[in-house]
Structure formats: C-alpha cells, structure tokens
Motif scaffolding. Structure first.
Motif, mmCIF file in Angstrom:
data_model
loop_
_atom_site.group_PDB
_atom_site.id
_atom_site.type_symbol
_atom_site.label_atom_id
_atom_site.label_comp_id
_atom_site.label_asym_id
_atom_site.label_seq_id
_atom_site.Cartn_x
_atom_site.Cartn_y
_atom_site.Cartn_z
ATOM 1 N N VAL A 37 0.648 -1.324 -0.277
ATOM 2 C CA VAL A 37 0.066 -0.274 0.602
ATOM 3 C C VAL A 37 1.398 1.375 0.171
ATOM 4 O O VAL A 37 2.445 1.229 0.444
ATOM 5 N N GLN A 39 1.483 5.154 0.165
ATOM 6 C CA GLN A 39 0.658 6.484 0.283
ATOM 7 C C GLN A 39 1.437 7.763 0.478
ATOM 8 O O GLN A 39 2.683 7.949 1.413
ATOM 9 N N LYS A 43 -1.146 12.380 1.657
ATOM 10 C CA LYS A 43 -2.250 11.771 1.073
ATOM 11 C C LYS A 43 -2.709 10.189 1.368
ATOM 12 O O LYS A 43 -2.564 10.752 2.734
ATOM 13 N N GLY A 44 -3.756 10.064 0.443
ATOM 14 C CA GLY A 44 -4.593 8.690 1.258
ATOM 15 C C GLY A 44 -3.602 7.201 1.536
ATOM 16 O O GLY A 44 -2.598 7.334 0.731
ATOM 17 N N LEU A 45 -4.368 6.570 1.394
ATOM 18 C CA LEU A 45 -4.197 5.129 1.092
ATOM 19 C C LEU A 45 -4.113 4.253 -0.656
ATOM 20 O O LEU A 45 -5.869 4.868 -0.370
ATOM 21 N N TRP A 47 -3.799 1.425 -2.953
ATOM 22 C CA TRP A 47 -3.541 -0.612 -2.820
ATOM 23 C C TRP A 47 -2.424 -0.450 -4.319
ATOM 24 O O TRP A 47 -3.613 -0.847 -5.716
#
Lengths: 119, 108
Positions: A37, A39, A43-45, A47
């Motif tokens: 994952v 990041q 910012k966000g995660l 996949w």
C-alpha cells in the motif's frame, strides 16, 4: 506474535533502482497473501498489489502495472517491492500488510518504509 | 475499478459525541467485502472492521460498521480522546482492492 517488519528508509536519485522488503514472522507465511500500500506525503492510502507466497501469484493495480514489481522469497518469509528506475513521484511511505485470502482485508501491517527520490 | 467516496472529509466533534462516517461505492460491493481502518499520525493503519460489520481482534465495541450495496457506515458510539484520527474504508470484493480518500475526525 504475528509481525511484519519492513526494511529501513531509503533516499535515492531519479533513475536509480530499489528493492524494499517485508519479513513476516509468528505465522505460516506461505499461507497468507501479502499486499503493498502506498501513501504519498499528506495523502491517502493506495492499493498497489498483492502476492501469494506459496506460488508467487501476483495481482497489480492497473494504475501501477509495469511501474513496480512485487516478488517473494518464501524461504526467508520475505516479500519485496522493487523499482528499476525511480521517479520523484515515487516518493512515499510504503506499507506491506497481510491478507487472509486473495479477497480479504489487511489484518496485520508493517511499520512502513519511507522512500524519498530526489536529485 | 470500484471508486469509494467518503464523507465528510473532516468531522469536528467533541469527546463523548457520536461519529458517523460514510463510504459510498461507485457500484455495488458484492458480499459486503468492505473494511474500515484507523490511521494516526506517524503510524501504520489499523484494521477496525471487516466484512462490513465484524470488529477486528481487540477493537472496542464502541466501533460498529453497517451497510450494504453501495452505502456503508462506520459509527463510533462515544468518541474517546484516542479515536481522533483519519479513517479509511476499503473494498475487497474483487482481488483488486481500492480505498476511499479518508475522513479526518478532529477535536472540536
């Protein structure tokens, strides 16, 4: 204790190659999928992809296919994420995490590896 | 690819209040394969809820998940000081998972 321990922070220049690792312990490593994952800073995660250590079956996010390679060495309970030519936009924290199956939530996470790519 | 949209972006609440976080999928998420994670600054994410409503090991019962199809909810019954964090939903209905953009729960 079930653990995923990741390799340390890296500082690289654009165009360089890199492999980071994730070592599992406390469980049967070959029987659980491992995912990666991303990041990016602030910012966000995101996949990235998953691999099954028993047979090295791999699935990638369409957005990242061809940009990174996920591999595994089950003899040492370690999954890897590698780049052949880093870009500044690869600067991010990278987490590995365990999944109980090809379809599953990430139930155990590594501590993260910070990769900084800068000239 | 299933796109997850979380709302609100930021939730400002006081300790003891109830938090309701939403996650909407761009298409129906089959078999309720939806998870929620908590992330605090400088830490890795932690699994809270999987399969829409099952709490992960060690997660307090003030956390609950619900929903189906495209709409899912994480509820924190009474916020404790340690609950202020960013929360992400994730779908894993296919072998290609996706995350929502996150909801920050901050102290009012």
């Amino acid at each position: 204790e079930v653990q995923l321990v990741q390799s340390g922070a890296e500082v690289k220049k654009p165009g360089e190659s890199l492999k980071i690792s994730c070592k599992g312990s406390g469980y049967s490593f070959s029987n659980y999928w491992i995912g990666w994952v991303r990041q990016m800073p602030g910012k966000g995660l995101e996949w990235m992809g998953i691999i099954y250590p028993r047979d090295s079956e791999t699935r990638y996010s369409p957005a990242l296919q061809g940009q990174v390679t996920i591999s595994v060495d089950k003899s040492i309970n370690t999954a890897n994420l590698q780049w052949t030519s880093l870009k500044a936009s690869d600067t991010a924290m990278y987490y590995c995490a365990r999944l109980p199956g090809v379809v599953g939530a990430f139930d155990v996470w590594g501590q993260g590896t910070m990769v900084t790519v800068s000239s | 690819e299933v796109v997850l949209t979380q709302s609100p972006g930021t939730l400002s609440l006081s300790p003891g209040e109830r938090a309701t976080l939403s996650c909407r999928a761009s298409e129906s998420v089959s078999s309720s394969y939806l998870a929620w994670y908590q992330q605090k600054p400088g830490q890795a994410p932690r699994l809270l809820i999987y399969d829409t409503s099952t709490r992960a090991t060690g997660i307090p019962d003030r956390f609950s998940g619900s929903g189906s199809g495209p709409d899912f909810t994480l509820t924190i019954r009474r916020l404790e000081p340690e609950d202020f964090a960013v929360y992400y939903c994730q779908q894993y209905a296919s072998s290609l998972g996706t995350f929502g953009q996150g909801t920050k729960v901050e102290i009012k």
